[in-house]
Every structure is written in C-alpha cells, then in structure tokens.
Design an enzyme around this catalytic site. Sequence first.
Site, PDB file in Angstrom:
ATOM      1  N   THR A  21     -21.826 -16.462 -46.266  1.00  0.00           N
ATOM      2  CA  THR A  21     -21.787 -16.698 -44.824  1.00  0.00           C
ATOM      3  C   THR A  21     -20.486 -17.363 -44.410  1.00  0.00           C
ATOM      4  OG1 THR A  21     -24.182 -16.958 -44.933  1.00  0.00           O
ATOM      5  CG2 THR A  21     -23.134 -17.586 -42.879  1.00  0.00           C
ATOM      6  N   VAL A  67     -31.644 -22.682 -49.191  1.00  0.00           N
ATOM      7  CA  VAL A  67     -30.258 -22.488 -48.758  1.00  0.00           C
ATOM      8  C   VAL A  67     -30.327 -21.421 -47.674  1.00  0.00           C
ATOM      9  CG1 VAL A  67     -27.915 -21.888 -49.395  1.00  0.00           C
ATOM     10  CG2 VAL A  67     -29.374 -23.096 -51.041  1.00  0.00           C
ATOM     11  N   LYS A  81     -30.180 -20.329 -56.744  1.00  0.00           N
ATOM     12  CA  LYS A  81     -30.493 -19.847 -55.400  1.00  0.00           C
ATOM     13  C   LYS A  81     -30.993 -18.427 -55.563  1.00  0.00           C
ATOM     14  CE  LYS A  81     -28.381 -18.569 -50.975  1.00  0.00           C
ATOM     15  NZ  LYS A  81     -27.100 -18.411 -50.232  1.00  0.00           N
ATOM     16  N   TYR A 104     -26.499 -18.116 -58.417  1.00  0.00           N
ATOM     17  CA  TYR A 104     -26.945 -17.401 -57.227  1.00  0.00           C
ATOM     18  C   TYR A 104     -27.245 -15.968 -57.626  1.00  0.00           C
ATOM     19  CZ  TYR A 104     -26.758 -15.691 -52.334  1.00  0.00           C
ATOM     20  OH  TYR A 104     -27.039 -15.125 -51.117  1.00  0.00           O
TER      21      TYR A 104
END
Length: 299
Positions: A53, A208, A169, A141
């Site tokens: 992001t 998250v 994550k 992740y």
Amino acid sequence: MTSASPAAPFGRVLTAMATAFGEDGAVDLEATARIATHLVDNGHDGLVVSGTTGESPTTSVEEDGRILAAVIEAVGERATIVAGVGTNTTEHSVELAHQAAKLGADGLLLVTPYYNKPSQKGVLHHFSQVVAATDVPVMLYDVPGRTGTTISLETFAEAIKLEPVVAVKDAVGDFARGVRLREMGYAVYSGDDIANLGWLAHGAAGVVSVVGHVAGNEIKAMTDAFHAGDHAEALTIFTRMLPAIDAVMGVANYGATTAKAALQLLGVIDNRHVRSPLVELDDDEVAALRTGLEAAGLI
C-alpha cells in the site's frame, strides 16, 4: 516504540500505510508523516511503512529510507514501526534491511519474492539471507495473490528456526493453516480486512489493515471487544464496517488508490496521487468510496 505483548510482537492494530506523493510524483514527507500521525491518533499501535500500500515497488532505496525516517520521527515513540523490505531481489532486500535497522525500525516485513516465482528452496534461501542481515524482528508476508507463490508449511517450519522470525502476515485466508502456524510459534496477523474477525477467532495476534486508514478506532474497538470476550460486540462492530471494507477492498484498483482517496475525503491529505502503473480513482470511483464510508459511519 510502544510496548508490545509477547503474543503480539508488533502490536495489535497496524495499517500498511500509504506513501504521499506530490503532483510531480516526488515523495511528500510532510504529508506522509501526517498519515502516520493520523493513524496513531486513531487506534493504531503499529504501522507498516513501504509495504504494498506504500507503493514500495515504485520507490527507491533512498526514498524508502527518507520515508521510514520521517515516520519514525513523527510517531516512533508512540507506535511500533515495521519497515517493508520485501522485493524480488535478495541483494536489494538485504540492502533495505540494513537501512531499516540503521534508521531504527522495530520490525521488518518480508514478502515472498514476486514475479520470479522461486521454488520453496529459493523462498527459504531468500528469507534466510535477508533475516541474517540484521537482528531486527521479522514478520513474513504470505500473499500468493500478488506474489504467485504460497509459502509451504515445510518452509514455515524451517523459517521459524531463524531467530529474528517471529510473525506472519497472512493473506492466504486458510484459518486452519493459520492455527498450525501458531502451533509452530508464529504470531499470526490478518492480512485481509474482510477476514480480520475470523482471524481473531482463530488466535491471531492482530491485523495489518488497509481499511485502517479510515477505521482505525473501529478496528481497535472490535479487537478490544473480542479479547475482552464480548464476541457479539466484536461482530456488531465488524458488521458496521462492512460497507467500508467493501468500498476500500472490493474494487480491482484497491490498496494505495483507495487508501489515498479515503484519506483525501477525511482531509488528512489534499490529493490522491499514485505512481504509475497505478492510476488514481476517478470521480465516479471516489463517489462510490464515499458512499461506502458514509454507510459505515466513518465520514
């Protein structure tokens, strides 16, 4: 950084924050710091900087360093700051890890290398090299929808033996798999806003988020209610957020584009500029986003 519990090493409510750009495409450090302050003022005890992001595939090592330094200066004493260091080149990720450690990041976010689709042996080698570069705690992740590769349970079992690796994550969405990761010793963080409550029910340490750009207080309230045993209230809060989750995450061009448009609607930043190949939301898309945020009571 704020104190983080052993069960939630990076905090409980984190957002993968957007990076602000000016009209000329340059990083706007002042506006980026405003985003960080807005998030910490509204429910967050942690931030992820230069993740997806944050448009990290479009930013240079030098820019990533300036972004991280600005966020640490703005809110580093009030929140855990996790620096995204994941790329599809191991040497590049090692360089980012060294820089993040030098600047004082509290954690590193390390995504599976994308596009080149390494084997599980290659994934583990990449993780091992980057993790060994510093002693900063690491959150892996797993987001196969973006990387094209899912981290296998066997790879996770080896990676947790690397001392700085403490969390994952998860954007795979397999709750049973997440429970197995917890049994291995991982703190599991939800990487998909629509699954946040489900992950909490399966023992996640926290989230998250992307929707946290506009719903940090609501996500914190949901998380607090769940951990207090008031699961009905947690569900009520989650249900109330659904129009916002759909509006932010339910379009093809979601992520940095919707986060920045939402922040613009809130008045946190004055534009929604993104770097190509992303394109900012058009007026019709912004109107639809506004409708969703209004339905959730967020604006």
